[in-house]
Scaffold this active site. Structure first.
Site, PDB file in Angstrom:
ATOM      1  N   TYR A 110       0.765  -1.079   0.120  1.00 21.50           N
ATOM      2  CA  TYR A 110       0.226  -0.081  -0.100  1.00 21.50           C
ATOM      3  C   TYR A 110       0.888   1.193   0.001  1.00 21.50           C
ATOM      4  O   TYR A 110       0.492   2.241  -0.638  1.00 21.50           O
ATOM      5  CB  TYR A 110      -0.890  -0.101   1.239  1.00 21.50           C
ATOM      6  CG  TYR A 110      -2.133  -0.908   1.012  1.00 21.50           C
ATOM      7  CD1 TYR A 110      -3.193  -0.611   0.331  1.00 21.50           C
ATOM      8  CD2 TYR A 110      -1.815  -2.102   1.240  1.00 21.50           C
ATOM      9  CE1 TYR A 110      -4.476  -1.446   0.203  1.00 21.50           C
ATOM     10  CE2 TYR A 110      -3.036  -3.195   1.023  1.00 21.50           C
ATOM     11  CZ  TYR A 110      -4.183  -2.656   0.333  1.00 21.50           C
ATOM     12  OH  TYR A 110      -5.291  -3.600   0.187  1.00 21.50           O
ATOM     13  N   GLU A 153      -8.096  -7.333   5.265  1.00 25.65           N
ATOM     14  CA  GLU A 153      -7.243  -8.413   4.771  1.00 25.65           C
ATOM     15  C   GLU A 153      -6.426  -9.049   5.959  1.00 25.65           C
ATOM     16  O   GLU A 153      -6.241 -10.208   5.857  1.00 25.65           O
ATOM     17  CB  GLU A 153      -6.080  -7.637   3.755  1.00 25.65           C
ATOM     18  CG  GLU A 153      -6.993  -7.375   2.283  1.00 25.65           C
ATOM     19  CD  GLU A 153      -6.490  -6.363   1.494  1.00 25.65           C
ATOM     20  OE1 GLU A 153      -5.144  -6.045   1.570  1.00 25.65           O
ATOM     21  OE2 GLU A 153      -7.124  -5.751   0.744  1.00 25.65           O
ATOM     22  N   GLN A 218      -7.766 -16.476 -10.730  1.00 27.51           N
ATOM     23  CA  GLN A 218      -8.914 -16.998  -9.884  1.00 27.51           C
ATOM     24  C   GLN A 218      -9.696 -18.003 -10.576  1.00 27.51           C
ATOM     25  O   GLN A 218     -10.328 -17.650 -11.531  1.00 27.51           O
ATOM     26  CB  GLN A 218      -9.433 -15.687  -9.015  1.00 27.51           C
ATOM     27  CG  GLN A 218      -8.874 -14.936  -8.230  1.00 27.51           C
ATOM     28  CD  GLN A 218      -7.826 -13.739  -9.094  1.00 27.51           C
ATOM     29  OE1 GLN A 218      -8.195 -13.355  -9.826  1.00 27.51           O
ATOM     30  NE2 GLN A 218      -6.640 -14.026  -8.557  1.00 27.51           N
ATOM     31  N   TYR A 219      -9.982 -19.037 -10.057  1.00 26.28           N
ATOM     32  CA  TYR A 219     -10.700 -20.104 -10.405  1.00 26.28           C
ATOM     33  C   TYR A 219     -11.823 -20.351  -9.061  1.00 26.28           C
ATOM     34  O   TYR A 219     -11.393 -20.794  -8.191  1.00 26.28           O
ATOM     35  CB  TYR A 219      -9.979 -21.228 -10.904  1.00 26.28           C
ATOM     36  CG  TYR A 219      -9.211 -21.087 -12.296  1.00 26.28           C
ATOM     37  CD1 TYR A 219     -10.186 -20.620 -13.437  1.00 26.28           C
ATOM     38  CD2 TYR A 219      -7.861 -20.539 -12.237  1.00 26.28           C
ATOM     39  CE1 TYR A 219      -9.409 -20.484 -14.751  1.00 26.28           C
ATOM     40  CE2 TYR A 219      -7.198 -20.211 -13.240  1.00 26.28           C
ATOM     41  CZ  TYR A 219      -8.086 -20.123 -14.436  1.00 26.28           C
ATOM     42  OH  TYR A 219      -7.134 -19.855 -15.735  1.00 26.28           O
ATOM     43  N   GLY A 299     -23.068 -20.897 -19.015  1.00 29.50           N
ATOM     44  CA  GLY A 299     -21.811 -21.389 -19.220  1.00 29.50           C
ATOM     45  C   GLY A 299     -20.918 -21.850 -18.411  1.00 29.50           C
ATOM     46  O   GLY A 299     -21.475 -22.526 -17.520  1.00 29.50           O
ATOM     47  N   LEU A 302     -21.414 -21.863 -14.222  1.00 31.44           N
ATOM     48  CA  LEU A 302     -21.960 -23.303 -13.433  1.00 31.44           C
ATOM     49  C   LEU A 302     -20.805 -23.426 -11.974  1.00 31.44           C
ATOM     50  O   LEU A 302     -21.251 -24.043 -11.227  1.00 31.44           O
ATOM     51  CB  LEU A 302     -22.238 -24.436 -14.162  1.00 31.44           C
ATOM     52  CG  LEU A 302     -21.590 -25.629 -14.495  1.00 31.44           C
ATOM     53  CD1 LEU A 302     -21.900 -26.515 -14.814  1.00 31.44           C
ATOM     54  CD2 LEU A 302     -20.210 -25.060 -15.345  1.00 31.44           C
ATOM     55  N   PRO A 304     -19.056 -22.187  -9.428  1.00 33.82           N
ATOM     56  CA  PRO A 304     -19.270 -21.976  -8.047  1.00 33.82           C
ATOM     57  C   PRO A 304     -20.457 -22.548  -7.622  1.00 33.82           C
ATOM     58  O   PRO A 304     -20.820 -22.937  -6.351  1.00 33.82           O
ATOM     59  CB  PRO A 304     -19.100 -20.333  -7.891  1.00 33.82           C
ATOM     60  CG  PRO A 304     -19.306 -19.917  -9.241  1.00 33.82           C
ATOM     61  CD  PRO A 304     -18.787 -20.793 -10.125  1.00 33.82           C
ATOM     62  N   PHE A 428     -16.801 -12.904 -12.773  1.00 30.14           N
ATOM     63  CA  PHE A 428     -15.384 -13.410 -13.144  1.00 30.14           C
ATOM     64  C   PHE A 428     -14.552 -12.166 -13.811  1.00 30.14           C
ATOM     65  O   PHE A 428     -15.447 -11.480 -14.546  1.00 30.14           O
ATOM     66  CB  PHE A 428     -15.584 -14.511 -14.160  1.00 30.14           C
ATOM     67  CG  PHE A 428     -16.106 -15.975 -13.596  1.00 30.14           C
ATOM     68  CD1 PHE A 428     -16.126 -16.277 -12.259  1.00 30.14           C
ATOM     69  CD2 PHE A 428     -16.451 -16.795 -14.399  1.00 30.14           C
ATOM     70  CE1 PHE A 428     -16.551 -17.115 -11.938  1.00 30.14           C
ATOM     71  CE2 PHE A 428     -17.057 -18.046 -14.084  1.00 30.14           C
ATOM     72  CZ  PHE A 428     -17.233 -18.313 -12.734  1.00 30.14           C
TER      73      PHE A 428
HETATM   74  C1  HEM Z   1      -7.627  -5.869  -7.787  1.00 29.24           C
HETATM   75  C2  HEM Z   1      -8.784  -1.713  -5.688  1.00 29.24           C
HETATM   76  C3  HEM Z   1      -4.360  -1.578  -3.420  1.00 29.24           C
HETATM   77  C4  HEM Z   1      -3.053  -5.256  -6.248  1.00 29.24           C
HETATM   78  C5  HEM Z   1      -8.436  -4.589  -7.446  1.00 29.24           C
HETATM   79  C6  HEM Z   1      -9.613  -4.446  -7.876  1.00 29.24           C
HETATM   80  C7  HEM Z   1      -9.821  -3.000  -7.185  1.00 29.24           C
HETATM   81  C8  HEM Z   1      -8.685  -2.681  -6.405  1.00 29.24           C
HETATM   82  C9  HEM Z   1     -11.024  -2.420  -7.447  1.00 29.24           C
HETATM   83  C10 HEM Z   1     -10.407  -5.103  -8.596  1.00 29.24           C
HETATM   84  C11 HEM Z   1     -11.161  -6.134  -7.836  1.00 29.24           C
HETATM   85  C12 HEM Z   1     -12.013  -7.039  -8.556  1.00 29.24           C
HETATM   86  O1  HEM Z   1     -11.414  -7.860  -9.397  1.00 29.24           O
HETATM   87  O2  HEM Z   1     -13.229  -7.503  -8.236  1.00 29.24           O
HETATM   88  C13 HEM Z   1      -7.551  -1.105  -4.995  1.00 29.24           C
HETATM   89  C14 HEM Z   1      -7.477  -0.046  -4.147  1.00 29.24           C
HETATM   90  C15 HEM Z   1      -6.230   0.013  -3.574  1.00 29.24           C
HETATM   91  C16 HEM Z   1      -5.628  -1.188  -3.916  1.00 29.24           C
HETATM   92  C17 HEM Z   1      -8.789   0.870  -4.120  1.00 29.24           C
HETATM   93  C18 HEM Z   1      -5.739   1.018  -2.304  1.00 29.24           C
HETATM   94  C19 HEM Z   1      -6.448   1.772  -1.631  1.00 29.24           C
HETATM   95  C20 HEM Z   1      -3.611  -2.487  -4.056  1.00 29.24           C
HETATM   96  C21 HEM Z   1      -2.241  -2.856  -3.548  1.00 29.24           C
HETATM   97  C22 HEM Z   1      -2.127  -3.899  -4.537  1.00 29.24           C
HETATM   98  C23 HEM Z   1      -3.078  -4.301  -5.152  1.00 29.24           C
HETATM   99  C24 HEM Z   1      -1.447  -2.065  -2.697  1.00 29.24           C
HETATM  100  C25 HEM Z   1      -0.547  -4.516  -4.725  1.00 29.24           C
HETATM  101  C26 HEM Z   1       0.396  -4.075  -5.042  1.00 29.24           C
HETATM  102  C27 HEM Z   1      -4.204  -5.639  -7.154  1.00 29.24           C
HETATM  103  C28 HEM Z   1      -4.019  -6.927  -7.728  1.00 29.24           C
HETATM  104  C29 HEM Z   1      -5.436  -6.991  -8.142  1.00 29.24           C
HETATM  105  C30 HEM Z   1      -6.329  -5.976  -7.514  1.00 29.24           C
HETATM  106  C31 HEM Z   1      -2.951  -7.655  -8.110  1.00 29.24           C
HETATM  107  C32 HEM Z   1      -6.012  -8.173  -9.066  1.00 29.24           C
HETATM  108  C33 HEM Z   1      -5.903  -7.766 -10.442  1.00 29.24           C
HETATM  109  C34 HEM Z   1      -4.907  -8.175 -11.310  1.00 29.24           C
HETATM  110  O3  HEM Z   1      -4.975  -9.504 -11.329  1.00 29.24           O
HETATM  111  O4  HEM Z   1      -4.109  -7.665 -11.980  1.00 29.24           O
HETATM  112  N1  HEM Z   1      -7.994  -3.731  -6.562  1.00 29.24           N
HETATM  113  N2  HEM Z   1      -6.653  -1.923  -4.775  1.00 29.24           N
HETATM  114  N3  HEM Z   1      -4.206  -3.284  -5.201  1.00 29.24           N
HETATM  115  N4  HEM Z   1      -5.460  -5.400  -6.711  1.00 29.24           N
HETATM  116 FE1  HEM Z   1      -6.041  -3.642  -5.510  1.00 29.24          FE
END
Ligand code: HEM
Length: 435
Positions: A110, A153, A218-219, A299, A302, A304, A428
């Site tokens: 963060y 978290e 994710q699966y 599709g 199904l 989950p 998804f």
């Molecule tokens: C996914 C918001 C901080 C890494 C997401 C998603 C949102 C989000 C809206 C999409 C969730 C979904 O798929 O339903 C935020 C907000 C943050 C924050 C508002 C800070 C206030 C971080 C940090 C990291 C991070 C610190 C790590 C460096 C990821 C990753 C994903 C994700 C890896 C999954 C998307 C992918 O696979 O590329 N986050 N996030 N996020 N976030 Fe964050």
């Protein structure tokens, strides 16, 4: 479980937002709505260039398509808009935290994200605009949101059986239909695998040499919790080439496509191979309730719902009380009808507990009344009314499939008087639903 977290105290704690800061953050909503996508795209570019290790965490395809940038922009916008009362965004926060936990996001991340986010906003809006009290308000605002996520978290990690990546072996592959294959994973070390709620997902991580980075996806777990293995059921996306013909070497031509990693798993994950998995997480899961439950899928959506079905309905007759279950699904056609025999067997053993209705959007070559019930797109008006249990105000509705499909189902259920609190939708990918 023995996870060393960055000390909370070493992260910035700017303190509660003042009224003036909240006003300043709200005043920024129009400009964020206008330029939020640009800010987050530039933010990712600069952050990943300076911190290339983070490429192992983020999805390559979501970076290429801009989906991740859009998701972040939308969530920050929603946060700014609701800064006086965050209640409406709490479901989204829960979804984000589960996704983060599945990817092992830690407090120190963060600090990196906050640094590059505020720096990029400064660059885009101009250092002469984004300064002084406005900058301070956003600094405090970012850290207020970050601490909400970090705390949630930390709680999720505490409840989980393990934190981080664990090695598993592909014990079995089963072709469920022309395009869906189940993968059974067994842990290399002794782990308790049954501690998840039906409907939740796992992250699968693999090193992709051609991209020179890890990639994870994710699966949904597609079976009821068992102590010795996980099962996922993965769809192969037509027309997306993941490997060079006749080899396991990745072909990155379509690497930006969301289905590329799934196809790579299809092509390169063999029985006996090792893969890394995260503990199950997810905010979409079966609630404990005796009320009827209606499972509506399209599709591969199904998967989950299959975990929920298999938890509630048993292949051998179980004693009452049994929760009434309706299985309503739309499948492309007979060649795509995964788990057909399985669901039919559950229905045959439990005809009074489980009701089913199957739509084929392309029924050519299939027998109406035998292979499927209705031709065409899913239409809840065609389903026997008692299967929807609309007269019971406690009925739960779970839906999973493409976003437009679920939006349609949610709208229809709400129009028939179902309270949105009883509708659970699993998206998804990085999406949002008008729940
Ligand atoms: C996914 C918001 C901080 C890494 C997401 C998603 C949102 C989000 C809206 C999409 C969730 C979904 O798929 O339903 C935020 C907000 C943050 C924050 C508002 C800070 C206030 C971080 C940090 C990291 C991070 C610190 C790590 C460096 C990821 C990753 C994903 C994700 C890896 C999954 C998307 C992918 O696979 O590329 N986050 N996030 N996020 N976030 Fe964050």
């Amino acid at each position: 479980m023995a996870q060393e977290f960055t000390q909370e105290a070493s992260l910035p704690h700017p303190g509660p937002l003042t009224d003036a800061q909240r006003k300043l953050i709200k005043a920024t909503v129009p400009i964020l709505a206008q330029r939020g996508g640009e800010i987050t795209r530039r933010f990712y570019e600069s952050m990943l260039e300076a911190e290339p290790d983070l490429n192992n965490i983020f999805s390559h395809s979501k970076q290429m398509t801009g989906h991740q940038a859009d998701a972040l922009a939308n969530s920050i916008l929603a946060y700014a808009d609701n800064i006086d009362d965050l209640t409406p965004i709490l479901p989204v926060v829960e979804r984000i935290c589960n996704k983060h936990a599945s990817l092992h996001i830690l407090p120190e991340h963060y600090t990196i994200v906050g640094t590059y986010l505020l720096r990029t906003i400064t660059d885009v809006l101009g250092a002469d605009v984004f300064k002084g009290e406005l900058y301070d308000a956003w600094f405090a605002g970012y850290w207020q949101l970050a601490h909400i996520l970090i705390d949630r978290e930390a709680a999720l990690y505490k409840q989980a059986g393990w934190v981080g990546w664990k090695e598993f072996v592909v014990a079995k592959r089963v072709q469920e239909s022309e395009d869906i294959t189940s993968l059974y994973f067994e842990p290399k070390e002794s782990l308790l695998l049954s501690a998840y709620r039906p409907g939740q997902y796992i992250s699968v991580r693999r090193f992709v040499p051609k991209l020179d980075r890890y990639q994870s996806r994710q699966y949904s777990l597609s079976d009821t919790p068992t102590p010795d293995h996980f099962r996922i059921s993965v769809k192969r996306e037509a027309g997306i080439r993941a490997t060079h013909p006749g080899s396991d070497t990745p072909d990155t031509t379509h690497a930006a496509h969301p289905g590329w990693i799934s196809n790579l798993l299809h092509d390169t994950l063999h029985e006996g191979d090792t893969v890394e998995l995260a503990h199950p997480f997810g905010d979409f899961f079966l609630d404990a309730s005796p009320a009827p439950i209606v499972l509506i899928s399209a599709g591969v959506g199904l998967t989950p719902l299959l975990a929920i079905l298999n938890t509630l309905v048993k292949p051998t007759e179980a004693p009452p009380p049994k929760r009434q279950v309706s299985w309503i699904q739309v499948v492309h056609g007979p060649q795509n009808h995964a788990f057909k025999a399985h669901v039919a067997r559950l229905h045959a053993v439990n005809p009074n507990q489980l009701a089913t209705a199957v739509f084929y959007s392309h029924p050519e070559g299939a027998a109406a009344g035998k292979d499927y019930d209705f031709a065409g797109r899913m239409d809840l008006a065609k389903v026997e009314p008692k299967m929807l249990h609309l007269d019971d105000p406690a009925t739960d509705y779970y839906t999973c499939g493409p976003e437009s499909f679920m939006a349609g189902m949610v709208k229809e259920l709400k129009a028939r008087g179902v309270d949105s609190k009883r509708i659970h939708a699993e998206v998804f990918g990085a999406g949002s639903l008008p729940l």
